[in-house]
Design an enzyme around this catalytic site. Structure first.
Site, PDB file in Angstrom:
ATOM      1  N   ASP A 231      -1.830  49.311  36.661  1.00 52.05           N
ATOM      2  CA  ASP A 231      -0.406  49.537  36.448  1.00 52.05           C
ATOM      3  C   ASP A 231      -0.193  50.706  35.476  1.00 52.05           C
ATOM      4  O   ASP A 231      -1.171  51.282  34.971  1.00 52.05           O
ATOM      5  CB  ASP A 231       0.231  48.241  35.918  1.00 52.05           C
ATOM      6  CG  ASP A 231       1.641  48.039  36.460  1.00 52.05           C
ATOM      7  OD1 ASP A 231       2.302  49.045  36.775  1.00 52.05           O
ATOM      8  OD2 ASP A 231       2.100  46.885  36.547  1.00 52.05           O
TER       9      ASP A 231
ATOM     10  N   ASP B 270       9.380  47.471  41.889  1.00 51.25           N
ATOM     11  CA  ASP B 270       8.879  46.119  42.189  1.00 51.25           C
ATOM     12  C   ASP B 270       9.814  45.375  43.133  1.00 51.25           C
ATOM     13  O   ASP B 270      11.038  45.434  42.991  1.00 51.25           O
ATOM     14  CB  ASP B 270       8.806  45.285  40.901  1.00 51.25           C
ATOM     15  CG  ASP B 270       7.655  45.688  40.020  1.00 51.25           C
ATOM     16  OD1 ASP B 270       6.872  46.590  40.401  1.00 51.25           O
ATOM     17  OD2 ASP B 270       7.531  45.091  38.926  1.00 51.25           O
TER      18      ASP B 270
END
Ligand SMILES: *[C@@H]1O[C@H](CO)[C@@H](O)[C@H](O)[C@H]1NC(C)=O
Ligand SMILES: *[C@@H]1O[C@H](CO)[C@@H](O)[C@H](O)[C@H]1NC(C)=O
Ligand SMILES: *[C@@H]1O[C@H](CO)[C@@H](O)[C@H](O)[C@H]1NC(C)=O
Length: 405
Positions: A156, A217
Site C-alpha cells: 500500500d 477503495d
C-alpha cells in the site's frame, strides 16, 4: 478491425513485462479488507477479528466448498496483522491474534493447495497505523516474507511521499526477485498518483508489478461499484492496453455476499469485473454466504471467461441514451464475452440489437450462451435482430462463439 490491433499490441507488450512468470491469468481468491477491515477486537468479536482463526476458517472454506478447485486459491491478509518489529528490526505479527506466526498460516494454506498473501505499506505506517516498510526496510521485509513462504504481497502507499513511492515500488520488486521466491506483487502505487499518465507510467508498472490498484477503495455499496466502473470506462483508452498476462488493472474487491448490493447488482459486478479481466478477490464471510451468492461467484463459464488465456481486457463499446451499455471482451478461439448492462431504475428493459450494430462485420454464424441462465441463442448472423431483457442495475451476459461448420 480494432480488436485485431489491440491483440497485436497485447502480444508485443508481453516481452517487456515483469519476469517472475506469475499471474498469467487474473488472480482469484479471498482478501480480508472489504468485509473484515481492521476489526482487532478479538475479545468481543472472536469470530470476525483479524486473526489466525479468521484466516484458518476461510482457508477451510476455500478448500472444502469448491472455491479452490474453481481457481480461488489466494488467501490474502490485509492491514492490521502487524505486531511491531523485533530488536533486529524484523516484522512480527500481533502475538495475541496470530499466536503461531505467519509461516504457520502459509504452511496451513499450502497444505490445502492454497497460497498466502500478505500486506505492507511503503510509507512510515500502514493505512491503519502499523509499522510500514520504509525504504531502509524494503530488503529486510522482502526476505521476511520469502522466509515465511508468502506467495503474494500487496504494498500500500499510505504515509509515503511520491518520491518514496517512486523509489520504493521498484526497490521492492527487485528485493522480492532477489529472494528467489516467486512472490506476486500487487502495487497500490497508481491509486496514490491519480491513476493516469503522465504521473503514472504504466510501462514501468508492467515491468515491476503483477497487478495494481488504479483507483479508490471499494465500499459496500452500488454507488461505489458505479464510481469505480465509471472511472475505468472514462479512461479505458489508457487502461485497456496496459493489462495482459502477468500484469493486471485491479478495480478492487468483489462485494458479492455482503450487504450493499442487490442480487442484480451482485450479478452485474461479477460480469463487469470479468469482462474487465479484473482480479477476482472475494471479501465476504465464506462461512455464512448464501447459495445464491455462491452461484454467482462459482459460475464456471464466468470464471472461464475471466481466466481466458489471451488476457485481453474488455471495453465498453456502446453507451445509449436509454441507459443501456454494452461491453465486449475478445476471447480465445474467436469467441467473445458480451455484457448488456442497464443503468435504468424503472423496470426490465427489452433491448433490441444485432451483432452488426455491435460492429461485428463477419458473415459467420454465431451462437451465444447466456452465462447466468445457461440458455443458448443460436442462428445469430450479423444482421439477425435479437432481444435481451435487462433488469434495472442488472446485466445479461453472453458467451458468444462462432459455429464451426
Ligand atoms: C527474477 O528476474 C529474472 C529476470 O529479470 C527472472 O528470470 C527470474 O525468474 C526472477 N525470479 C523471481 C524469483 O522472480
Ligand atoms: C516519515 O517519517 C520521517 C521520520 O520521522 C519524517 O521525517 C517524514 O516526514 C515522514 N514521512 C511522511 C510522508 O509522513
Ligand atoms: C516509463 O517507464 C519505461 C520503462 O521503465 C521507460 O522506458 C520510459 O522512459 C518511462 N516513460 C516516461 C514518460 O517516463
Amino acid at each position: 478491425m480494432l480488436w485485431k490491433t489491440v491483440l497485436l499490441l497485447a502480444l508485443v507488450d508481453q516481452v517487456l513485462v515483469l519476469e517472475n512468470g506469475l499471474l498469467q491469468k487474473p488472480p482469484m481468491g479471498w482478501l480480508s479488507w472489504e468485509r473484515f477491515r481492521c476489526n482487532i477486537d478479538c475479545d468481543q468479536d472472536p469470530k470476525n477479528c483479524i486473526s489466525e482463526r479468521l484466516f484458518i476458517e476461510m482457508a477451510d472454506r476455500l478448500a472444502q466448498d469448491g472455491w479452490r478447485d474453481l481457481g480461488y486459491v489466494y488467501l490474502n491478509i490485509d492491514d492490521c496483522w502487524i505486531g511491531g518489529r523485533d530488536a533486529k528490526g524484523y516484522l512480527v505479527p500481533n502475538r495475541k491474534r496470530f499466536p503461531n506466526g505467519i509461516a504457520f498460516l502459509a504452511d496451513y494454506a499450502h497444505s490445502l493447495g492454497l497460497k498466502l498473501g500478505i500486506y505492507e505499506d511503503i510509507g512510515n505506517f500502514t493505512c491503519m497505523g502499523y509499522p510500514g516498510t520504509t525504504l531502509d526496510r524494503v530488503v529486510q521485509d522482502a526476505q521476511t516474507f520469502a522466509e515465511w513462504k508468502v506467495d503474494m504481497l500487496k504494498l500500500d502507499g499510505c504515509f509515503s511521499t511520491p518520491e518514496e513511492r517512486a523509489k520504493g515500488y521498484p526497490m521492492m520488486a527487485a528485493a522480492l526477485n532477489a529472494t528467489g521466491r516467486p512472490i506476486a506483487f500487487s502495487c497500490s502505487w497508481p491509486a496514490y498518483e491519480g491513476g493516469l499518465p503522465p504521473k503514472v507510467n504504466y510501462s514501468l508498472l508492467s515491468e515491476i508489478c503483477n497487478l495494481w490498484r488504479n483507483y479508490g477503495d471499494i465500499q459496500d455499496s452500488w454507488r461505489s461499484v458505479l464510481s469505480i466502473l465509471d472511472w475505468f470506462v472514462d479512461h479505458q483508452d489508457v487502461l485497456q492496453p496496459v493489462a495482459g498476462p502477468g500484469h493486471w488493472n485491479d478495480p478492487d474487491m468483489l462485494l458479492i455476499g455482503n450487504f450493499g448490493l442487490s442480487f442484480e447488482q451482485a450479478q452485474a459486478q461479477m460480469a463487469l469485473w470479468t469482462v474487465l479481466a479484473a482480479p477476482l478477490f472475494m471479501s465476504t464471510d465464506l462461512r455464512t454466504i448464501s447459495a445464491q451468492n455462491m452461484d454467482i461467484l462459482q459460475n464456471s463459464l464466468m470464471i472461464k471467461i475471466n481466466q481466458d488465456p489471451l488476457g485481453i481486457q474488455g471495453y465498453r463499446i456502446l453507451k445509449l441514451k436509454s441507459h443501456i451499455e454494452v461491453y465486449l471482451r475478445p476471447l480465445v478461439n474467436d469467441a467473445y464475452a458480451l455484457v448488456f448492462f442497464s443503468r435504468r431504475t424503472d423496470m426490465p428493459y427489452r433491448f433490441h440489437s444485432s451483432l452488426a450494430q455491435l460492429n461485428f462485420t463477419s458473415s459467420r454464424l454465431y451462437e451465444a450462451q447466456d452465462v447466468y441462465t445457461g440458455g443458448v441463442i443460436s442462428g445469430l448472423q450479423a444482421e439477425t435482430v435479437f432481444t435481451v431483457i435487462i433488469n434495472p442495475s442488472g446485466v445479461v451476459m453472453w458467451y458468444l462463439y462462432p459455429v464451426r461448420m
